[in-house]
Motif scaffolding. Sequence first.
Motif, short mmCIF file in Angstrom:
data_model
loop_
_atom_site.label_atom_id
_atom_site.label_comp_id
_atom_site.label_asym_id
_atom_site.label_seq_id
_atom_site.Cartn_x
_atom_site.Cartn_y
_atom_site.Cartn_z
N GLU A 35 26.69 28.40 25.26
CA GLU A 35 25.25 28.61 25.27
C GLU A 35 24.73 28.63 23.84
O GLU A 35 25.16 29.45 23.03
CB GLU A 35 24.93 29.91 26.00
N LEU A 36 23.81 27.73 23.54
CA LEU A 36 23.28 27.56 22.19
C LEU A 36 21.76 27.75 22.24
O LEU A 36 21.07 27.03 22.96
CB LEU A 36 23.65 26.18 21.67
N PRO A 37 21.22 28.71 21.46
CA PRO A 37 19.81 29.08 21.57
C PRO A 37 18.83 28.22 20.78
O PRO A 37 17.63 28.41 20.87
CB PRO A 37 19.79 30.52 21.05
N SER A 38 19.34 27.27 20.00
CA SER A 38 18.42 26.45 19.18
C SER A 38 19.08 25.12 18.84
O SER A 38 20.29 24.95 18.98
CB SER A 38 18.08 27.19 17.88
N GLY A 39 18.26 24.21 18.36
CA GLY A 39 18.77 22.92 17.92
C GLY A 39 19.72 23.06 16.74
O GLY A 39 20.76 22.41 16.68
N ARG A 40 19.37 23.93 15.78
CA ARG A 40 20.23 24.14 14.61
C ARG A 40 21.59 24.70 15.02
O ARG A 40 22.62 24.28 14.51
CB ARG A 40 19.57 25.09 13.61
#
Length: 135
Positions: A35-40
């Motif tokens: 799970e990744l909360p942002s594009g960066r």
Amino acid sequence: MEPQLQTVFLVEDAPFFRKMLGDYLRDLGFEEVVELPSGRAALKHMETAACPDLVCLDLTLPDISGYDLCEHIRKSPTMKDVPVLVVSARDLPEDKAHAEEAGANGYLGKPFTQEEFTRRVQQVLKDYGPPRRTP
């Protein structure tokens, strides 16, 4: 025999949707849901991570647009063939067209049911991957 579903990158900034989609993906049989909360965060993770079987991607992220992230994936030598499913509240025809131009393999507009999500993921995986693994 179906290939084992190993890893999915889930790029979604809203904690509620990230948890819900993560649960849906685990229900589908993915062993690891990153799970990744942002594009960066996604770009940083992609630098060192093994190639996933699928990327689920929101278009509206706090830093980098989902369109730009999808284009980055398509330009990456290791990730260019990974199926990308866009899951977004942006559900206008031009949003879908732009996502397709960026390289998305599928599109699902919010809101949706778990059954609709499951069908869309299964269709994208059937049509675009993951590649068969040899033991």
